[in-house]
Design an enzyme around this catalytic site. Sequence first.
Site, mmCIF file in Angstrom:
data_model
loop_
_atom_site.group_PDB
_atom_site.id
_atom_site.type_symbol
_atom_site.label_atom_id
_atom_site.label_comp_id
_atom_site.label_asym_id
_atom_site.label_seq_id
_atom_site.Cartn_x
_atom_site.Cartn_y
_atom_site.Cartn_z
ATOM 1 N N LYS A 65 46.583 42.458 34.970
ATOM 2 C CA LYS A 65 46.464 41.609 36.154
ATOM 3 C C LYS A 65 46.702 40.142 35.791
ATOM 4 O O LYS A 65 46.801 39.772 34.625
ATOM 5 C CB LYS A 65 45.092 41.785 36.799
ATOM 6 C CG LYS A 65 44.861 43.199 37.348
ATOM 7 C CD LYS A 65 45.875 43.557 38.407
ATOM 8 C CE LYS A 65 45.533 44.830 39.156
ATOM 9 N NZ LYS A 65 45.616 46.051 38.332
ATOM 10 N N ILE A 66 46.755 39.283 36.811
ATOM 11 C CA ILE A 66 47.121 37.882 36.567
ATOM 12 C C ILE A 66 46.071 37.174 35.722
ATOM 13 O O ILE A 66 46.380 36.275 34.943
ATOM 14 C CB ILE A 66 47.405 37.138 37.887
ATOM 15 C CG1 ILE A 66 48.094 35.803 37.601
ATOM 16 C CG2 ILE A 66 46.149 36.992 38.741
ATOM 17 C CD1 ILE A 66 48.798 35.205 38.774
#
Length: 402
Positions: free
Chosen positions: A205-206
């Site tokens: 994920k970011i």
Amino acid sequence: MNHQFIPLSVPNLKGNELEYVTHAIETEWVSTGGPYVDEFEARMADYVHSKGAISCQNGTSGLHIALQICGIQQDDEVIVPTLTFIAAINPVKYVGAEPVFMDCDHTLTLDVVKLQTFLVQECTFRDGNLINNQTQRLIKAIITVHVFGNMADMAGIMKLAAKYNLKVIEDATEALGTYYTSGPYINKYAGTIGDVGVYSFNGNKIITTGGGGMIISNNQDYLNAAKHLTTQAKSDDLYYTHDAIGYNYRMTNLQAALGLGQMEQLETFIAIKKANYEHYRQVIATIEGLELLPFREDVRPNYWFYALYLKTTYPLNRDALIKYLHSKNIQTRPIWGLISDQKPYEKNQSYQIELAKDYWKHVVNIPCSSNLTKTEVNRVLQALKYPETNRYFSKEAVPFSD
């Protein structure tokens, strides 16, 4: 030439993560208690402008809790997208409910036009209850997924939810940092518009905490219930009295320390991912048969994943391209298999699934890490521009044809 491997999406841990995690270890606050958990929750709530945030073990556990605090029970139904990761749907089964699958639109998110048609033509609304004419079950909620950091049509979804008395759960696991820049929800972040929102901090994920997730809401009762259920539903901490079936879904202080360091870099990550996306887009626009799918014009996306659409005029189909890029030490992946086609869900109701099937056949995700260099982006583009078709192109090698 043997080039270094370019992964699809990996963590970027170059900030204060080591300092904070080391401090947690040195102070011996490593488990599910500790100051970093509270601080991470507060930072998250402040960033997305929500009333509060409750940490949990992952996005899946967050969705499980979200369904429970929204009152979804055995034999209820929940409207869900078919184009998503299966973790967005499995929690519906955890609570004994059944999913009803919807198609996507050109943003890859839930098709609100088809949703409205389904509600009008296939359901009966009576005494505040929405009844599925086919199954005679009550439809209680919608799970909408903000795919690849894009944003679903929340104005349309919320309007229908209000009309038909439905709870809205936002799976924003891929969209931390995405927000509307115009319209009725201007400046509202993904995850903050529905009744409950959920984020994920998985390794790709970011931002990441290794695992981990976050439940957010502007309803204080929901936040209190989420905190209660994720911490084993203790009504008395000293004497270990429990008033419900709870879960050990707590985030550790080590994870939260990592997450706090990541949050400090989130906007920098988004800026890097935007620059790489724009570079990809400009060059891909010149390659016959390829399109880098756009994000909504009325949002500031977080540019989490880049979706490359392969037209029939491109010399390689999906599986052949993935194989070819692998030979070049470039990691890619197809979009998820549609959940309505998966074995556990074959008997569940699906409604006019069409566009999602096309995207499943033609979308490939290309490298998008926040530490991806321009040189690496150019390597990917070079490979896309000059595929070695004679060796890798074989329509017989893939499970579909156009």
